[in-house]
Design a protein around this motif. Structure first.
Motif, PDB file in Angstrom:
ATOM      1  N   GLN A 143       0.826  -1.207   0.000  1.00 29.91           N
ATOM      2  CA  GLN A 143       0.000   0.000   0.000  1.00 29.91           C
ATOM      3  C   GLN A 143       0.862   1.260   0.000  1.00 29.91           C
ATOM      4  N   SER A 144       2.009   1.183   0.647  1.00 28.75           N
ATOM      5  CA  SER A 144       2.871   2.366   0.710  1.00 28.75           C
ATOM      6  C   SER A 144       3.420   2.715  -0.663  1.00 28.75           C
ATOM      7  N   LYS A 145       3.620   1.723  -1.517  1.00 27.48           N
ATOM      8  CA  LYS A 145       4.089   2.009  -2.876  1.00 27.48           C
ATOM      9  C   LYS A 145       3.056   2.843  -3.633  1.00 27.48           C
ATOM     10  N   VAL A 146       1.785   2.502  -3.470  1.00 27.60           N
ATOM     11  CA  VAL A 146       0.705   3.271  -4.102  1.00 27.60           C
ATOM     12  C   VAL A 146       0.684   4.693  -3.542  1.00 27.60           C
ATOM     13  N   LEU A 147       0.754   4.815  -2.219  1.00 26.19           N
ATOM     14  CA  LEU A 147       0.710   6.132  -1.578  1.00 26.19           C
ATOM     15  C   LEU A 147       1.939   6.968  -1.932  1.00 26.19           C
ATOM     16  N   GLU A 148       3.060   6.297  -2.144  1.00 27.96           N
ATOM     17  CA  GLU A 148       4.283   7.006  -2.535  1.00 27.96           C
ATOM     18  C   GLU A 148       4.156   7.527  -3.965  1.00 27.96           C
ATOM     19  N   ARG A 149       3.576   6.723  -4.863  1.00 28.93           N
ATOM     20  CA  ARG A 149       3.349   7.182  -6.245  1.00 28.93           C
ATOM     21  C   ARG A 149       2.424   8.397  -6.273  1.00 28.93           C
ATOM     22  N   GLU A 150       1.490   8.430  -5.333  1.00 28.26           N
ATOM     23  CA  GLU A 150       0.560   9.564  -5.220  1.00 28.26           C
ATOM     24  C   GLU A 150       1.201  10.764  -4.513  1.00 28.26           C
ATOM     25  N   ARG A 151       2.442  10.609  -4.088  1.00 27.64           N
ATOM     26  CA  ARG A 151       3.213  11.645  -3.386  1.00 27.64           C
ATOM     27  C   ARG A 151       2.585  12.035  -2.039  1.00 27.64           C
ATOM     28  N   LEU A 152       1.903  11.068  -1.412  1.00 28.89           N
ATOM     29  CA  LEU A 152       1.301  11.312  -0.103  1.00 28.89           C
ATOM     30  C   LEU A 152       2.258  10.940   1.026  1.00 28.89           C
ATOM     31  N   ILE A 153       3.129   9.978   0.752  1.00 33.33           N
ATOM     32  CA  ILE A 153       4.116   9.565   1.753  1.00 33.33           C
ATOM     33  C   ILE A 153       5.479   9.430   1.089  1.00 33.33           C
ATOM     34  N   ARG A 154       6.495   9.336   1.917  1.00 34.03           N
ATOM     35  CA  ARG A 154       7.842   9.046   1.422  1.00 34.03           C
ATOM     36  C   ARG A 154       8.411   7.916   2.271  1.00 34.03           C
ATOM     37  N   GLN A 155       9.300   7.175   1.653  1.00 37.86           N
ATOM     38  CA  GLN A 155       9.956   6.067   2.325  1.00 37.86           C
ATOM     39  C   GLN A 155      11.430   6.408   2.440  1.00 37.86           C
ATOM     40  N   SER A 156      11.986   6.119   3.604  1.00 34.46           N
ATOM     41  CA  SER A 156      13.419   6.337   3.802  1.00 34.46           C
ATOM     42  C   SER A 156      13.961   5.230   4.697  1.00 34.46           C
ATOM     43  N   SER A 157      15.265   5.147   4.747  1.00 41.66           N
ATOM     44  CA  SER A 157      15.928   4.177   5.623  1.00 41.66           C
ATOM     45  C   SER A 157      17.003   4.907   6.399  1.00 41.66           C
ATOM     46  N   PRO A 158      17.143   4.611   7.672  1.00 41.19           N
ATOM     47  CA  PRO A 158      18.218   5.242   8.432  1.00 41.19           C
ATOM     48  C   PRO A 158      19.571   4.768   7.892  1.00 41.19           C
ATOM     49  N   PRO A 159      20.578   5.634   7.903  1.00 44.09           N
ATOM     50  CA  PRO A 159      21.882   5.258   7.353  1.00 44.09           C
ATOM     51  C   PRO A 159      22.501   4.046   8.042  1.00 44.09           C
ATOM     52  N   ASN A 160      22.183   3.850   9.319  1.00 46.53           N
ATOM     53  CA  ASN A 160      22.794   2.745  10.066  1.00 46.53           C
ATOM     54  C   ASN A 160      22.078   1.405   9.878  1.00 46.53           C
ATOM     55  N   ASP A 161      20.899   1.401   9.225  1.00 42.89           N
ATOM     56  CA  ASP A 161      20.178   0.148   8.996  1.00 42.89           C
ATOM     57  C   ASP A 161      19.312   0.277   7.751  1.00 42.89           C
ATOM     58  N   ARG A 162      19.865  -0.053   6.619  1.00 40.37           N
ATOM     59  CA  ARG A 162      19.169   0.070   5.337  1.00 40.37           C
ATOM     60  C   ARG A 162      17.998  -0.907   5.207  1.00 40.37           C
ATOM     61  N   ARG A 163      17.936  -1.926   6.070  1.00 40.32           N
ATOM     62  CA  ARG A 163      16.824  -2.873   6.010  1.00 40.32           C
ATOM     63  C   ARG A 163      15.551  -2.260   6.565  1.00 40.32           C
ATOM     64  N   LEU A 164      15.659  -1.276   7.427  1.00 35.00           N
ATOM     65  CA  LEU A 164      14.514  -0.643   8.065  1.00 35.00           C
ATOM     66  C   LEU A 164      13.885   0.362   7.112  1.00 35.00           C
ATOM     67  N   SER A 165      12.589   0.258   6.940  1.00 36.76           N
ATOM     68  CA  SER A 165      11.864   1.171   6.064  1.00 36.76           C
ATOM     69  C   SER A 165      10.984   2.084   6.908  1.00 36.76           C
ATOM     70  N   ILE A 166      11.282   3.379   6.848  1.00 38.38           N
ATOM     71  CA  ILE A 166      10.518   4.383   7.599  1.00 38.38           C
ATOM     72  C   ILE A 166       9.594   5.113   6.630  1.00 38.38           C
ATOM     73  N   LEU A 167       8.322   5.168   6.968  1.00 34.21           N
ATOM     74  CA  LEU A 167       7.353   5.894   6.149  1.00 34.21           C
ATOM     75  C   LEU A 167       6.954   7.166   6.866  1.00 34.21           C
ATOM     76  N   SER A 168       6.793   8.233   6.111  1.00 33.35           N
ATOM     77  CA  SER A 168       6.322   9.487   6.689  1.00 33.35           C
ATOM     78  C   SER A 168       5.466  10.220   5.665  1.00 33.35           C
ATOM     79  N   LEU A 169       4.624  11.089   6.175  1.00 32.69           N
ATOM     80  CA  LEU A 169       3.775  11.897   5.298  1.00 32.69           C
ATOM     81  C   LEU A 169       4.610  12.959   4.603  1.00 32.69           C
ATOM     82  N   THR A 170       4.232  13.280   3.378  1.00 31.18           N
ATOM     83  CA  THR A 170       4.838  14.414   2.683  1.00 31.18           C
ATOM     84  C   THR A 170       3.995  15.645   2.994  1.00 31.18           C
TER      85      THR A 170
END
Length: 159
Positions: A77-104
């Motif tokens: 679902q986050s991929k859809v919301l990201e395409r709509e530019r409603l959220i962004r996904q990021s990863s902390p530099p110390n753990d690239r496996r972790l996916s953090i979602l936040s509102l744009t």
């Protein structure tokens, strides 16, 4: 109360009330989500992101735990919301496996009118309850949720 529900045992009435409440909450999510062009579950993800960590974002696994869904559902679902530019996904530099979602900022802007409606609805629902009643209700629901989690574990091992 409906005659059919009246004839059920107290415990069955409680169960069916929970099911009915869930259905109504889902309907509200569908209605509010539609106002901004997303599905009900996507609306839930957006509002949870707005709420968690003061809106600073949250890991996919935390969102999944709060919504009681598999993390793969949140990821899809986050991929859809990201395409709509409603959220962004990021990863902390110390753990690239972790996916953090936040509102744009665009996501926040698009949500504002529906959030105002949500807040009015929430106030309407809570209006007949004073602070102590709300606190007691929350504590009771937390206990029931914990017991249901244990019951699922017991059912899974056949006890």
């Amino acid at each position: 109360m409906d005659d059919a529900l009246q004839s059920l045992s107290k415990h069955n009435r409680i169960l069916w009330n929970f099911i009915a409440i869930y259905a109504r909450i889902s309907q509200l999510g569908d209605i509010l989500g539609k106002q901004i062009g997303v599905s009900g579950p996507q609306w839930s993800i957006l509002t949870l992101l707005e709420t968690l960590n003061d809106g600073d974002g949250a890991p996919v696994k935390d969102l999944a735990a709060h919504m009681n869904v598999d993390p793969s559902f949140i990821s899809a679902q986050s991929k859809v919301l990201e395409r709509e530019r409603l959220i962004r996904q990021s990863s902390p530099p110390n753990d690239r496996r972790l996916s953090i979602l936040s509102l744009t900022s665009e996501g926040r802007q698009r949500m504002n009118p529906a959030m105002a409606t949500r807040d009015r609805i929430q106030s309407f629902i809570e209006q007949p309850l004073d602070e102590q009643s709300l606190k007691n209700l929350k504590e009771s629901l937390d206990r029931i949720q914990g017991r249901l989690t244990k019951a699922i574990a017991l059912a899974g091992i056949g006890e």
